[in-house]
Design a protein around this motif. Structure first.
Motif, PDB file in Angstrom:
ATOM      1  N   LYS A  24       5.739  29.220  -8.776  1.00 28.74           N
ATOM      2  CA  LYS A  24       5.278  28.847  -7.438  1.00 28.74           C
ATOM      3  C   LYS A  24       3.770  29.029  -7.274  1.00 28.74           C
ATOM      4  N   LEU A  25       3.216  30.027  -7.955  1.00 29.49           N
ATOM      5  CA  LEU A  25       1.785  30.314  -7.799  1.00 29.49           C
ATOM      6  C   LEU A  25       0.941  29.768  -8.938  1.00 29.49           C
ATOM      7  N   PHE A  28      -1.819  27.259  -8.488  1.00 25.95           N
ATOM      8  CA  PHE A  28      -3.017  27.654  -7.743  1.00 25.95           C
ATOM      9  C   PHE A  28      -3.883  28.588  -8.582  1.00 25.95           C
ATOM     10  N   PRO A  30      -5.614  31.498  -7.147  1.00 28.74           N
ATOM     11  CA  PRO A  30      -6.016  32.344  -6.015  1.00 28.74           C
ATOM     12  C   PRO A  30      -6.966  33.461  -6.423  1.00 28.74           C
ATOM     13  N   ILE A  34      -3.981  37.415  -1.992  1.00 29.08           N
ATOM     14  CA  ILE A  34      -3.395  36.222  -1.377  1.00 29.08           C
ATOM     15  C   ILE A  34      -3.144  36.510   0.097  1.00 29.08           C
ATOM     16  N   SER A  36      -2.254  33.999   2.436  1.00 30.53           N
ATOM     17  CA  SER A  36      -1.005  33.303   2.734  1.00 30.53           C
ATOM     18  C   SER A  36      -0.724  32.286   1.650  1.00 30.53           C
ATOM     19  N   HIS A  37       0.545  32.084   1.395  1.00 30.11           N
ATOM     20  CA  HIS A  37       0.999  31.089   0.411  1.00 30.11           C
ATOM     21  C   HIS A  37       2.132  30.329   1.086  1.00 30.11           C
ATOM     22  N   GLU A  39       4.808  27.385   1.451  1.00 34.80           N
ATOM     23  CA  GLU A  39       5.675  26.338   0.898  1.00 34.80           C
ATOM     24  C   GLU A  39       6.585  25.934   2.043  1.00 34.80           C
ATOM     25  N   SER A 294       1.915  22.260  -0.326  1.00 36.20           N
ATOM     26  CA  SER A 294       1.804  23.714  -0.329  1.00 36.20           C
ATOM     27  C   SER A 294       0.341  24.088  -0.159  1.00 36.20           C
ATOM     28  N   CYS A 296      -2.455  27.622  -0.383  1.00 40.19           N
ATOM     29  CA  CYS A 296      -2.664  29.023  -0.749  1.00 40.19           C
ATOM     30  C   CYS A 296      -4.058  29.437  -0.277  1.00 40.19           C
ATOM     31  N   SER A 298      -6.686  32.620  -0.147  1.00 44.63           N
ATOM     32  CA  SER A 298      -6.870  33.915  -0.805  1.00 44.63           C
ATOM     33  C   SER A 298      -8.291  34.428  -0.573  1.00 44.63           C
TER      34      SER A 298
END
Lengths: 301, 111
Positions: A24-25, A28, A30, A34, A36-37, A39, A294, A296, A298
């Motif tokens: 999921k990350l 990105f 970041p 982080i 906010s992330h 999805e 999505s 992200c 950071s």
């Protein structure tokens, strides 16, 4: 003791290894913290409608804001091919304009910050017009873009409200322009209502956009109006100096030396504000849709 | 995780006249919707019956069956409840000449 550097390097290597092993990350890059992330199979994640200021009566809201509507959770459902879906789930955030040339819509996520340093904003996005014609329609979306709305802390000297804006001007009056632009001017503040507490300004007015030097970019726009491809975007900004540091879209990185933000005097109630906006604008009497798979956000703290 | 539950303002301070409708709203994730139509100002003229409409594509609309009389006075509220609506939702109403209502339409969607 001289172990801090190796320890930091090891910690960073471990952090990157963990990030890259996380499906999921991993898409990105970041910064260490982080914030906010998002999805969107998890819901709206705080991306809400940018409502304009008003006092006493909703009629006092500036027209630019009055046109805004709520965000949606979309499967990118199309009449000819069904749900397109996102990258890692069926859902994406959708920001839709009204079907009127020049109409805009803005989604906002409102935070405050705890450290004045580097922040990073990453999204996977795409855009299309409403597929109301059996045509490619590649010049129907005028622009999609993002902005931050920031203000220094209440004890910071010379604090300002700073609003970096970037938009991808896809088309203007039917011409397929395809370039990034920024904005350093907003419209005049206007008091709204009968009191003196509420002001409003429409910073997404069509005037005042300037070309980012070297900002021409041809993005992937698939061959009919119901096919989309996700595009990566990254924007780094320093909350200490209130300057843009870096901007990347897919395989291109852009020189931000000439980039400037809208800068206005600090307002009396917005200290440490850290807002993120995403917007869409249509160039025809047809709805424009910005989709975000999505996001992200950071920070380096 | 708790099921998603969102209040979405789909029309705010809009003057509805003639063939009026809220903007298309995608809510395929939701199992149920409660839709409120509030008159923000004193409506003008006889008020029509508002109806929920659903759509296969967000562009072509058919009546779902749920309907409610538009509010007869300022701050009156009409309510419609729907489920089994697929993906797309909107509210529509047909006003006779000279009739209007300034509306706040909110959709309360729950997974």
């Amino acid at each position: 003791m001289t172990t801090s550097q190796p320890t930091n390097e090891m910690a960073e290597a471990l952090r990157l290894a963990l990030l890259r092993a996380d499906p999921k990350l991993s898409r990105f890059d970041p910064l260490p913290r982080i914030i906010s992330h998002d999805e969107f199979s998890n819901g709206h994640c705080g991306w809400s409608q940018l409502v304009g200021n008003y006092e006493d009566d909703l009629d006092t809201m500036l027209p630019g804001y009055a046109q805004h509507t709520g965000t949606m959770l979309s499967t990118l459902s199309h009449w000819d091919s069904g749900s397109h879906g996102g990258m890692g789930s069926s859902y994406a955030l959708k920001v839709a304009t009204r079907p009127r040339k020049g109409a805009q819509n803005v989604a906002i996520k409102r935070h405050t910050f705890r450290h004045r340093g580097r922040i990073r904003f990453e999204v996977y996005f795409t855009f299309k017009p409403e597929a109301s014609e059996l045509k490619l329609s590649e010049t129907d979306v005028r622009s999609v873009g993002f902005l931050f709305d920031l203000q220094a802390g209440d004890h910071d000297k010379g604090g300002e409200r700073v609003m970096p804006h970037l938009r991808f001007l896809n088309a203007l009056d039917g011409e397929h322009v395809q370039k990034w632009q920024f904005k350093r001017q907003t419209t005049a503040f206007k008091p709204v209502g009968s009191g003196d507490k509420t002001l409003s300004h429409y910073h997404l007015a069509p005037e005042g956009w300037e070309d980012l030097p070297g900002g021409e970019q041809r993005l992937c726009y698939n061959e009919i109006s119901t096919k989309v491809n996700w595009t990566y975007l990254r924007f780094d900004f320093d909350l200490e100096t209130m300057k843009a540091l870096d901007f990347q879209c897919n395989d291109r990185r852009f020189d931000m030396t000439a980039f400037e933000s809208i800068r206005i005097p600090a307002m009396k109630n917005l200290w440490c504000m850290l807002n993120f906006c995403l917007f869409a604008e249509t160039d025809t009497d047809k709805r424009a849709f910005l989709y975000v798979d999505s996001a992200c956000i950071s920070g380096d703290f | 995780m708790l099921p998603e539950n969102i209040t979405s303002v789909v029309s705010r301070n809009e003057i509805w006249t003639g063939k009026a409708a809220s903007e298309p709203h995608e809510a395929g994730w939701a199992r149920e919707a409660v839709i409120f139509v509030r008159a923000l100002k004193e409506p003008k003229g006889p008020q029509p019956v508002a109806r929920v409409e659903i759509s296969p594509d967000g562009m072509r609309w058919v009546a779902e069956g749920a309907a409610a009389a538009m509010p007869a006075g300022r701050d009156g509220i009409a309510v419609m409840r729907v489920s089994h609506f697929g993906n797309w939702l909107r509210v529509a109403a047909d006003f006779a000449d000279g009739c209007e209502s300034t509306v706040l339409v909110t959709m309360h969607l729950k997974a």
